[in-house]
Scaffold this motif. Sequence first.
Motif, PDB file in Angstrom:
ATOM      1  N   ASP A  68      -8.349  14.246  11.107  1.00 60.73           N
ATOM      2  CA  ASP A  68      -8.962  14.225  12.437  1.00 60.73           C
ATOM      3  C   ASP A  68      -8.227  15.166  13.402  1.00 60.73           C
ATOM      4  O   ASP A  68      -8.854  15.931  14.136  1.00 60.73           O
ATOM      5  N   ASN A  95       0.862  -1.172   0.000  1.00 55.39           N
ATOM      6  CA  ASN A  95       0.000   0.000   0.000  1.00 55.39           C
ATOM      7  C   ASN A  95       0.902   1.227   0.000  1.00 55.39           C
ATOM      8  O   ASN A  95       1.522   1.537   1.000  1.00 55.39           O
ATOM      9  N   GLU A 130      -0.066   4.411  -0.688  1.00 51.11           N
ATOM     10  CA  GLU A 130      -0.836   5.646  -0.547  1.00 51.11           C
ATOM     11  C   GLU A 130      -0.811   6.105   0.913  1.00 51.11           C
ATOM     12  O   GLU A 130      -0.812   5.300   1.828  1.00 51.11           O
ATOM     13  N   ILE A 131      -0.814   7.413   1.099  1.00 48.68           N
ATOM     14  CA  ILE A 131      -0.797   7.967   2.444  1.00 48.68           C
ATOM     15  C   ILE A 131      -2.213   7.982   2.995  1.00 48.68           C
ATOM     16  O   ILE A 131      -3.150   8.442   2.330  1.00 48.68           O
ATOM     17  N   ASN A 132      -2.353   7.523   4.216  1.00 46.83           N
ATOM     18  CA  ASN A 132      -3.648   7.539   4.871  1.00 46.83           C
ATOM     19  C   ASN A 132      -3.793   8.898   5.572  1.00 46.83           C
ATOM     20  O   ASN A 132      -3.137   9.167   6.567  1.00 46.83           O
ATOM     21  N   VAL A 133      -4.639   9.769   5.050  1.00 41.79           N
ATOM     22  CA  VAL A 133      -4.773  11.121   5.578  1.00 41.79           C
ATOM     23  C   VAL A 133      -5.883  11.243   6.623  1.00 41.79           C
ATOM     24  O   VAL A 133      -6.066  12.309   7.195  1.00 41.79           O
ATOM     25  N   THR A 134      -6.599  10.197   6.893  1.00 42.84           N
ATOM     26  CA  THR A 134      -7.700  10.267   7.847  1.00 42.84           C
ATOM     27  C   THR A 134      -7.229  10.707   9.242  1.00 42.84           C
ATOM     28  O   THR A 134      -7.835  11.611   9.830  1.00 42.84           O
TER      29      THR A 134
END
Length: 149
Positions: free
Chosen positions: A28, A18, A20-24
Amino acid sequence: MAAKLAGAGGGRYAVDLNNEINVTPFVDVMLVLLIIFMVAAPLASVSIKVALPPANSKPQPKPPKVVYISIKENGDLYIGDFATDLSELPNALRQAMGVAPGAQTTERVFIRGDQNVEYGKFLDVMNTLQDNGFYSVALVGEDRSGVHK
């Protein structure tokens, strides 16, 4: 000792990378910070007139010669018991201290200001003193027992 979970083709337990950067979590945190700043910003501004409390510091020993500048509520200036105005303040103060005109002094000047005096008038006095070489200034407040110093 090592174990192999999947074969060369990947099999049932293959895990894809994976990238892709997880920006969630980032979003938050930013939303929480935004809410905190929106709540704290109105508390940081001062828009209410208050009568400042009396001074709580310990009384200092008085110098041999004490010169008071008094600022009344309407802005009238006094050196000791004698009225003066802002333009004459430096010369009158030097005369009251016994200092030659134009000479700088290290003696402390005590300022007594009415609690309802306009802040701008107080700053005018402070700026005039500083511009004319009076750098040692003390502010006189009322102690807790109600006795003026």
